[in-house]
Design a protein around this motif. Structure first.
Motif, PDB file in Angstrom:
ATOM      1  N   ASP A 186       0.812  -1.216   0.000  1.00 24.56           N
ATOM      2  CA  ASP A 186       0.000   0.000   0.000  1.00 24.56           C
ATOM      3  C   ASP A 186       0.847   1.268   0.000  1.00 24.56           C
ATOM      4  O   ASP A 186       0.319   2.365  -0.227  1.00 24.56           O
ATOM      5  CB  ASP A 186      -0.930   0.017   1.220  1.00 24.56           C
ATOM      6  CG  ASP A 186      -2.003  -1.053   1.135  1.00 24.56           C
ATOM      7  OD1 ASP A 186      -2.229  -1.580   0.022  1.00 24.56           O
ATOM      8  OD2 ASP A 186      -2.610  -1.376   2.172  1.00 24.56           O
ATOM      9  N   TYR A 187       2.153   1.131   0.258  1.00 26.77           N
ATOM     10  CA  TYR A 187       3.022   2.313   0.329  1.00 26.77           C
ATOM     11  C   TYR A 187       3.514   2.780  -1.040  1.00 26.77           C
ATOM     12  O   TYR A 187       4.064   3.871  -1.161  1.00 26.77           O
ATOM     13  CB  TYR A 187       4.219   2.037   1.235  1.00 26.77           C
ATOM     14  CG  TYR A 187       3.840   1.839   2.678  1.00 26.77           C
ATOM     15  CD1 TYR A 187       3.591   2.924   3.505  1.00 26.77           C
ATOM     16  CD2 TYR A 187       3.714   0.559   3.205  1.00 26.77           C
ATOM     17  CE1 TYR A 187       3.229   2.742   4.832  1.00 26.77           C
ATOM     18  CE2 TYR A 187       3.355   0.365   4.527  1.00 26.77           C
ATOM     19  CZ  TYR A 187       3.116   1.467   5.337  1.00 26.77           C
ATOM     20  OH  TYR A 187       2.753   1.279   6.658  1.00 26.77           O
ATOM     21  N   GLY A 188       3.364   1.944  -2.071  1.00 24.45           N
ATOM     22  CA  GLY A 188       3.764   2.389  -3.395  1.00 24.45           C
ATOM     23  C   GLY A 188       4.731   1.459  -4.100  1.00 24.45           C
ATOM     24  O   GLY A 188       4.714   0.234  -3.894  1.00 24.45           O
ATOM     25  N   PHE A 189       5.618   2.057  -4.883  1.00 27.45           N
ATOM     26  CA  PHE A 189       6.491   1.315  -5.800  1.00 27.45           C
ATOM     27  C   PHE A 189       7.836   2.037  -5.896  1.00 27.45           C
ATOM     28  O   PHE A 189       7.875   3.254  -6.075  1.00 27.45           O
ATOM     29  CB  PHE A 189       5.825   1.236  -7.176  1.00 27.45           C
ATOM     30  CG  PHE A 189       6.568   0.418  -8.191  1.00 27.45           C
ATOM     31  CD1 PHE A 189       6.466  -0.969  -8.185  1.00 27.45           C
ATOM     32  CD2 PHE A 189       7.353   1.020  -9.154  1.00 27.45           C
ATOM     33  CE1 PHE A 189       7.136  -1.727  -9.126  1.00 27.45           C
ATOM     34  CE2 PHE A 189       8.024   0.273 -10.102  1.00 27.45           C
ATOM     35  CZ  PHE A 189       7.914  -1.111 -10.087  1.00 27.45           C
ATOM     36  N   LYS A 190       8.942   1.289  -5.795  1.00 32.14           N
ATOM     37  CA  LYS A 190      10.267   1.904  -5.795  1.00 32.14           C
ATOM     38  C   LYS A 190      11.150   1.339  -6.904  1.00 32.14           C
ATOM     39  O   LYS A 190      11.014   0.178  -7.292  1.00 32.14           O
ATOM     40  CB  LYS A 190      10.949   1.698  -4.440  1.00 32.14           C
ATOM     41  CG  LYS A 190      10.291   2.468  -3.306  1.00 32.14           C
ATOM     42  CD  LYS A 190      10.982   2.223  -1.973  1.00 32.14           C
ATOM     43  CE  LYS A 190      10.325   3.051  -0.866  1.00 32.14           C
ATOM     44  NZ  LYS A 190      10.930   2.781   0.462  1.00 32.14           N
ATOM     45  N   VAL A 191      12.037   2.207  -7.393  1.00 35.61           N
ATOM     46  CA  VAL A 191      13.010   1.815  -8.418  1.00 35.61           C
ATOM     47  C   VAL A 191      14.412   2.031  -7.851  1.00 35.61           C
ATOM     48  O   VAL A 191      14.709   3.092  -7.288  1.00 35.61           O
ATOM     49  CB  VAL A 191      12.840   2.642  -9.711  1.00 35.61           C
ATOM     50  CG1 VAL A 191      13.807   2.131 -10.779  1.00 35.61           C
ATOM     51  CG2 VAL A 191      11.400   2.589 -10.204  1.00 35.61           C
ATOM     52  N   PHE A 192      15.271   1.014  -8.007  1.00 38.02           N
ATOM     53  CA  PHE A 192      16.640   1.085  -7.515  1.00 38.02           C
ATOM     54  C   PHE A 192      17.623   0.940  -8.677  1.00 38.02           C
ATOM     55  O   PHE A 192      17.389   0.167  -9.613  1.00 38.02           O
ATOM     56  CB  PHE A 192      16.921  -0.030  -6.510  1.00 38.02           C
ATOM     57  CG  PHE A 192      16.187   0.117  -5.209  1.00 38.02           C
ATOM     58  CD1 PHE A 192      16.805   0.655  -4.098  1.00 38.02           C
ATOM     59  CD2 PHE A 192      14.863  -0.309  -5.098  1.00 38.02           C
ATOM     60  CE1 PHE A 192      16.133   0.780  -2.892  1.00 38.02           C
ATOM     61  CE2 PHE A 192      14.176  -0.188  -3.897  1.00 38.02           C
ATOM     62  CZ  PHE A 192      14.819   0.362  -2.799  1.00 38.02           C
ATOM     63  N   ASN A 193      18.721   1.665  -8.597  1.00 37.57           N
ATOM     64  CA  ASN A 193      19.844   1.485  -9.507  1.00 37.57           C
ATOM     65  C   ASN A 193      20.741   0.395  -8.931  1.00 37.57           C
ATOM     66  O   ASN A 193      21.139   0.475  -7.760  1.00 37.57           O
ATOM     67  CB  ASN A 193      20.625   2.804  -9.644  1.00 37.57           C
ATOM     68  CG  ASN A 193      21.788   2.688 -10.612  1.00 37.57           C
ATOM     69  OD1 ASN A 193      22.601   1.783 -10.516  1.00 37.57           O
ATOM     70  ND2 ASN A 193      21.874   3.617 -11.539  1.00 37.57           N
ATOM     71  N   ILE A 194      21.049  -0.647  -9.730  1.00 42.18           N
ATOM     72  CA  ILE A 194      21.914  -1.724  -9.248  1.00 42.18           C
ATOM     73  C   ILE A 194      23.125  -1.895 -10.164  1.00 42.18           C
ATOM     74  O   ILE A 194      23.568  -3.017 -10.430  1.00 42.18           O
ATOM     75  CB  ILE A 194      21.144  -3.050  -9.089  1.00 42.18           C
ATOM     76  CG1 ILE A 194      20.406  -3.435 -10.379  1.00 42.18           C
ATOM     77  CG2 ILE A 194      20.188  -2.990  -7.914  1.00 42.18           C
ATOM     78  CD1 ILE A 194      19.853  -4.853 -10.344  1.00 42.18           C
ATOM     79  N   LYS A 195      23.671  -0.769 -10.632  1.00 43.13           N
ATOM     80  CA  LYS A 195      24.931  -0.858 -11.372  1.00 43.13           C
ATOM     81  C   LYS A 195      25.991  -1.504 -10.491  1.00 43.13           C
ATOM     82  O   LYS A 195      26.836  -2.257 -10.973  1.00 43.13           O
ATOM     83  CB  LYS A 195      25.364   0.526 -11.831  1.00 43.13           C
ATOM     84  CG  LYS A 195      24.521   1.082 -12.977  1.00 43.13           C
ATOM     85  CD  LYS A 195      25.035   2.432 -13.454  1.00 43.13           C
ATOM     86  CE  LYS A 195      24.189   2.934 -14.623  1.00 43.13           C
ATOM     87  NZ  LYS A 195      24.651   4.262 -15.110  1.00 43.13           N
ATOM     88  N   GLN A 196      25.965  -1.173  -9.204  1.00 37.90           N
ATOM     89  CA  GLN A 196      26.738  -1.920  -8.213  1.00 37.90           C
ATOM     90  C   GLN A 196      25.768  -2.940  -7.604  1.00 37.90           C
ATOM     91  O   GLN A 196      24.958  -2.598  -6.751  1.00 37.90           O
ATOM     92  CB  GLN A 196      27.306  -0.991  -7.145  1.00 37.90           C
ATOM     93  CG  GLN A 196      28.347  -0.034  -7.684  1.00 37.90           C
ATOM     94  CD  GLN A 196      28.973   0.806  -6.570  1.00 37.90           C
ATOM     95  OE1 GLN A 196      28.702   0.616  -5.390  1.00 37.90           O
ATOM     96  NE2 GLN A 196      29.819   1.729  -6.960  1.00 37.90           N
ATOM     97  N   LYS A 197      25.858  -4.165  -8.074  1.00 39.38           N
ATOM     98  CA  LYS A 197      24.841  -5.169  -7.767  1.00 39.38           C
ATOM     99  C   LYS A 197      24.620  -5.364  -6.268  1.00 39.38           C
ATOM    100  O   LYS A 197      23.505  -5.666  -5.830  1.00 39.38           O
ATOM    101  CB  LYS A 197      25.222  -6.516  -8.393  1.00 39.38           C
ATOM    102  CG  LYS A 197      25.317  -6.508  -9.913  1.00 39.38           C
ATOM    103  CD  LYS A 197      23.957  -6.488 -10.558  1.00 39.38           C
ATOM    104  CE  LYS A 197      24.053  -6.693 -12.064  1.00 39.38           C
ATOM    105  NZ  LYS A 197      22.726  -6.663 -12.719  1.00 39.38           N
ATOM    106  N   ASN A 198      25.666  -5.211  -5.486  1.00 37.09           N
ATOM    107  CA  ASN A 198      25.540  -5.469  -4.059  1.00 37.09           C
ATOM    108  C   ASN A 198      25.076  -4.251  -3.272  1.00 37.09           C
ATOM    109  O   ASN A 198      24.916  -4.325  -2.054  1.00 37.09           O
ATOM    110  CB  ASN A 198      26.874  -5.960  -3.486  1.00 37.09           C
ATOM    111  CG  ASN A 198      27.966  -4.897  -3.583  1.00 37.09           C
ATOM    112  OD1 ASN A 198      27.884  -4.015  -4.436  1.00 37.09           O
ATOM    113  ND2 ASN A 198      28.963  -4.986  -2.728  1.00 37.09           N
ATOM    114  N   ASN A 199      24.831  -3.140  -3.965  1.00 34.45           N
ATOM    115  CA  ASN A 199      24.475  -1.896  -3.274  1.00 34.45           C
ATOM    116  C   ASN A 199      23.356  -1.163  -4.016  1.00 34.45           C
ATOM    117  O   ASN A 199      23.603  -0.150  -4.671  1.00 34.45           O
ATOM    118  CB  ASN A 199      25.706  -0.996  -3.127  1.00 34.45           C
ATOM    119  CG  ASN A 199      25.419   0.231  -2.297  1.00 34.45           C
ATOM    120  OD1 ASN A 199      24.613   0.198  -1.365  1.00 34.45           O
ATOM    121  ND2 ASN A 199      26.075   1.336  -2.628  1.00 34.45           N
TER     122      ASN A 199
END
Length: 256
Positions: A186-199
């Motif tokens: 219910d809080y929404g939707f997030k997008v992450f950058n994973i060019k550094q896969k572990n971070n």
């Protein structure tokens, strides 16, 4: 609310099948891999259908679609929730941890390892040597903290925790190249950058998109997102400003 979530997940499963057939149109469909969401309870891999129930993993030969044949049942234990295929492996999300099975040499899965965590709901996706797992509290998952874990699976027999990120109430997730998409209920939707896969680094937050699960199609830069408002399709060519392409509203949303 529960019936609405079941409906959206069933619809997502149907869309996953459509994704699977459309993606395999130029090849022998029996050799394909399923394109389902991270909350899926079935998948296609190497000509076989794999289905999880609450305690086991079942393997079906679908070379004859009119007469699927059960070729094996693998007992896993209580709390089995999701299944995700990657290359020659199946990643099983349970309320107690992530299990890894190989189907490299046999259609019947062979156990490799499991990564244990506190009791929580547990979808998982994989990209290269990294698995991304969301853990959430809630209706059937009363304990644990809401978080996302990054796990090193370069050694499939010895997965290792690399990173933990606090979340609000994470549900399904999907990965596409250098982007990781995470549903926050219910809080929404997030997008992450994973060019550094572990971070993973959060780069966009859409709090107006309640979401339970997501399917990513990198070739077309499109997402299918399900949530309490219905099923939505987005163009993520610009992840900072995704564009809605279509929608199927739920009965609840139509009544509002």
């Amino acid at each position: 609310m529960k019936s609405l979530r079941v409906l959206t997940l069933l619809l997502l499963a149907m869309l996953a099948i459509l994704f699977f057939f459309s993606c395999e149109s130029e090849n022998d469909i029996g050799s394909g891999e399923g394109k389902g969401g991270s909350l899926a309870r079935f998948t296609f891999l190497k000509g076989y259908l794999y289905i999880v129930d609450d305690v086991s993993l079942k393997t079906f030969d679908i070379s004859n679609p009119d007469n699927p044949e059960l070729v094996g049942t693998t007992e896993i234990g209580s709390g089995v929730e999701t299944i995700f295929p990657y290359e020659n492996y199946l990643f099983i999300g349970t309320q107690w941890g992530m299990f890894i099975y190989s189907v490299e040499n046999s259609p019947v899965p062979v156990f490799l390892s499991n990564f244990e965590h506190s009791y929580a709901c547990d979808p998982v996706v994989v990209s290269g040597n990294y698995a991304y797992v969301t853990l959430r509290s809630g209706t059937s998952c009363q304990s644990g903290f809401d978080r996302m874990e990054v796990i090193d699976v370069s050694d499939l027999r010895n997965p290792r925790l690399l990173n933990t990120l606090g979340m609000q109430n994470p549900h399904g997730l999907a990965v596409s190249d250098t982007l990781l998409f995470v549903c926050e209920g219910d809080y929404g939707f997030k997008v992450f950058n994973i060019k550094q896969k572990n971070n993973p680094v959060e780069i966009a937050y859409y709090d107006s998109i309640p979401s339970y699960d997501v399917i990513a199609n990198y070739g077309r830069k499109e997402l299918i997102i399900t949530g309490k408002k219905g099923i939505f399709q987005y163009d993520f060519s610009n992840p900072y400003e995704m564009k809605q392409l279509s929608k199927i509203l739920s009965l609840q949303a139509n009544e509002e």
